[in-house]
Motif scaffolding. Structure first.
Motif, PDB file in Angstrom:
ATOM      1  N   ASN A 122      -7.539  35.275 -32.056  1.00 44.22           N
ATOM      2  CA  ASN A 122      -8.312  36.484 -31.781  1.00 44.22           C
ATOM      3  C   ASN A 122      -7.481  37.552 -31.086  1.00 44.22           C
ATOM      4  O   ASN A 122      -7.858  38.727 -31.076  1.00 44.22           O
ATOM      5  CB  ASN A 122      -9.532  36.150 -30.913  1.00 44.22           C
ATOM      6  N   CYS A 174     -21.844  36.881 -36.417  1.00 43.15           N
ATOM      7  CA  CYS A 174     -21.125  37.683 -35.421  1.00 43.15           C
ATOM      8  C   CYS A 174     -21.854  37.625 -34.107  1.00 43.15           C
ATOM      9  O   CYS A 174     -21.314  37.190 -33.104  1.00 43.15           O
ATOM     10  CB  CYS A 174     -20.939  39.123 -35.861  1.00 43.15           C
ATOM     11  N   ILE A 216     -21.662  34.065 -32.944  1.00 42.86           N
ATOM     12  CA  ILE A 216     -20.306  33.605 -32.631  1.00 42.86           C
ATOM     13  C   ILE A 216     -19.759  34.292 -31.386  1.00 42.86           C
ATOM     14  O   ILE A 216     -19.183  33.657 -30.500  1.00 42.86           O
ATOM     15  CB  ILE A 216     -19.377  33.823 -33.845  1.00 42.86           C
ATOM     16  N   ILE A 217     -19.942  35.612 -31.296  1.00 45.76           N
ATOM     17  CA  ILE A 217     -19.435  36.344 -30.127  1.00 45.76           C
ATOM     18  C   ILE A 217     -20.188  35.938 -28.870  1.00 45.76           C
ATOM     19  O   ILE A 217     -19.603  35.794 -27.788  1.00 45.76           O
ATOM     20  CB  ILE A 217     -19.527  37.858 -30.367  1.00 45.76           C
ATOM     21  N   HIS A 247     -21.433  33.072 -28.291  1.00 46.52           N
ATOM     22  CA  HIS A 247     -20.916  31.744 -27.949  1.00 46.52           C
ATOM     23  C   HIS A 247     -19.576  31.858 -27.230  1.00 46.52           C
ATOM     24  O   HIS A 247     -19.353  31.203 -26.198  1.00 46.52           O
ATOM     25  CB  HIS A 247     -20.764  30.913 -29.219  1.00 46.52           C
ATOM     26  N   ARG A 248     -18.664  32.698 -27.735  1.00 43.02           N
ATOM     27  CA  ARG A 248     -17.378  32.865 -27.054  1.00 43.02           C
ATOM     28  C   ARG A 248     -17.582  33.461 -25.656  1.00 43.02           C
ATOM     29  O   ARG A 248     -16.923  33.053 -24.696  1.00 43.02           O
ATOM     30  CB  ARG A 248     -16.433  33.739 -27.872  1.00 43.02           C
ATOM     31  N   VAL A 279     -13.996  39.889 -23.545  1.00 41.37           N
ATOM     32  CA  VAL A 279     -14.095  39.036 -24.728  1.00 41.37           C
ATOM     33  C   VAL A 279     -13.545  39.827 -25.905  1.00 41.37           C
ATOM     34  O   VAL A 279     -13.985  40.952 -26.161  1.00 41.37           O
ATOM     35  CB  VAL A 279     -15.552  38.616 -25.002  1.00 41.37           C
ATOM     36  N   SER A 294     -13.030  39.615 -29.875  1.00 41.48           N
ATOM     37  CA  SER A 294     -13.252  38.987 -31.164  1.00 41.48           C
ATOM     38  C   SER A 294     -13.555  37.498 -30.989  1.00 41.48           C
ATOM     39  O   SER A 294     -14.228  37.098 -30.044  1.00 41.48           O
ATOM     40  CB  SER A 294     -12.047  39.229 -32.086  1.00 41.48           C
ATOM     41  N   ASN A 295     -13.079  36.688 -31.898  1.00 42.99           N
ATOM     42  CA  ASN A 295     -13.319  35.245 -31.868  1.00 42.99           C
ATOM     43  C   ASN A 295     -12.277  34.563 -32.734  1.00 42.99           C
ATOM     44  O   ASN A 295     -11.610  35.208 -33.553  1.00 42.99           O
ATOM     45  CB  ASN A 295     -14.719  34.910 -32.396  1.00 42.99           C
ATOM     46  N   THR A 296     -12.141  33.284 -32.546  1.00 44.22           N
ATOM     47  CA  THR A 296     -11.313  32.487 -33.446  1.00 44.22           C
ATOM     48  C   THR A 296     -12.204  31.841 -34.501  1.00 44.22           C
ATOM     49  O   THR A 296     -13.428  31.742 -34.322  1.00 44.22           O
ATOM     50  CB  THR A 296     -10.564  31.386 -32.684  1.00 44.22           C
ATOM     51  N   ASP A 324     -14.071  29.045 -32.967  1.00 46.99           N
ATOM     52  CA  ASP A 324     -15.302  29.479 -32.296  1.00 46.99           C
ATOM     53  C   ASP A 324     -16.460  29.505 -33.290  1.00 46.99           C
ATOM     54  O   ASP A 324     -17.568  29.053 -32.986  1.00 46.99           O
ATOM     55  CB  ASP A 324     -15.149  30.900 -31.723  1.00 46.99           C
TER      56      ASP A 324
END
Length: 335
Positions: free
Chosen positions: A107, A151, A154-155, A157-158, A280, A282-284, A287
């Protein structure tokens, strides 16, 4: 095909998002052609449309919470079949060789590219996605319910992981839109006490229905000190308030890609006692896979409001005006 294009970034009320005719895209060697069924409406789409995020691709088609079926395969793609349901999310490509990618922080890759910003996204009948960044989706969940998970979920969650919430901890959520209401469900399922602070009365009502211990206006203090907090609202003025609400050693995670300016912080009341602020970015892909598995395990469901794909401009106007709680989802009414 028909697609929405950010022709002139600016206030969505002024018609800068236009409905246009375009050729169906051709997938590259490593890409999937996806026939869009649904696409979630994310606040990042609003930032792209209004120019809060700098233009990366003139006339880009927004949308990065895409659920669809594979309609075509690039020559080098293996492991996918035409007709298979897949998802496309915000992170679209990385170089996979830089120090960040190698250590598992893709990310942060300086060469990262994003769906609906660097490349055309899901506000269209068809889009393309690199096969390596497409998600296989759980069965038993409909297309509308899945879209916001790609999105917003997921975001959120991160952001929850970045907030370092201790087991059974007290979590504050500032703003309660598409991402926060999914994050809250995971936190509650994992045993947290959740306090919601948001300006919308309907959002506060939804928070209580989902199991939040309290729901107050965003300018108020929660009923008890917080171990962790997540700022979802793109409002920098809330940063000092959230920091004051933290207990000693608490962590504030800022989830948005865009935030208005943060006012000056008072060290003793807002940062002392080892309080932390974390962003934060983005994400991997990991994730995403982890969150989709958690969502399936805990029965996480988005509260959704559907709009025809042909009325995406209205959905963005309603998002900006706060006319709905939960998440908006575009449903392909064109093909």
């Amino acid at each position: 095909m028909r697609a929405w294009s950010v022709a002139a970034p600016g206030p969505v009320e002024e018609g800068g998002l236009r409905f246009v005719a375009r050729p169906v895209p051709e997938p590259g060697d490593d890409e999937l052609l996806v026939h869009v069924r649904t696409c979630g409406v994310c606040r990042t789409d609003l930032h792209v449309a209004e120019g809060d995020l700098p233009v990366h691709r003139p006339g880009v088609t927004p949308g990065h919470e895409v659920v669809g079926v594979v309609a075509g395969l690039g020559a080098a793609v293996r492991g996918f079949e035409v007709g298979e349901r897949v998802g496309a999310a915000w992170l679209r490509r990385t170089d996979e060789t830089c120090a960040y990618c190698v250590r598992g922080s893709e990310n942060l890759c300086p060469a990262s590219r994003y769906t609906g910003w660097d490349a055309d996204g899901g506000y269209a009948e068809y889009t393309v996605v690199p096969a390596a960044f497409a998600y296989r989706l759980p069965g038993g969940v409909d297309d509308v319910s899945l879209a916001p998970l790609l999105c917003a979920g997921i975001i959120g969650h991160r952001a929850l992981r970045r907030a370092s919430l201790p087991p059974g901890g007290r979590l504050g959520l500032y703003g309660f839109g598409g991402s926060a209401h999914l994050c809250a469900q995971v936190a509650l399922a994992e045993g947290a006490t959740v306090h919601v602070l948001t300006r919308g009365a309907s959002a506060r009502k939804l928070a209580l229905e989902l199991g939040a211990a309290s729901a107050r206006d965003s300018n108020e203090m929660p009923p008890e000190p917080l171990d962790s907090a997540i700022l979802f609202a793109p409002v920098g003025d809330l940063v000092p308030l959230a920091l004051r609400a933290l207990d000693r050693g608490g962590v504030l995670a800022i989830a948005g890609i865009h935030l208005s300016d943060v006012p000056a912080l008072h060290y003793e009341s807002e940062l002392f006692y080892e309080k932390e602020v974390r962003s934060v970015t983005s994400n991997t892909r990991e994730d995403g896979r982890e969150f989709l598995a958690l969502a399936a395990r805990h029965g996480v469901r988005a509260t959704t409001h559907t709009y025809p794909l042909s009325e995406a401009d209205r959905a963005l106007r309603d998002l900006k005006a706060g006319r709905f709680d939960g998440a908006a989802v575009l449903v392909n009414d064109l093909s």
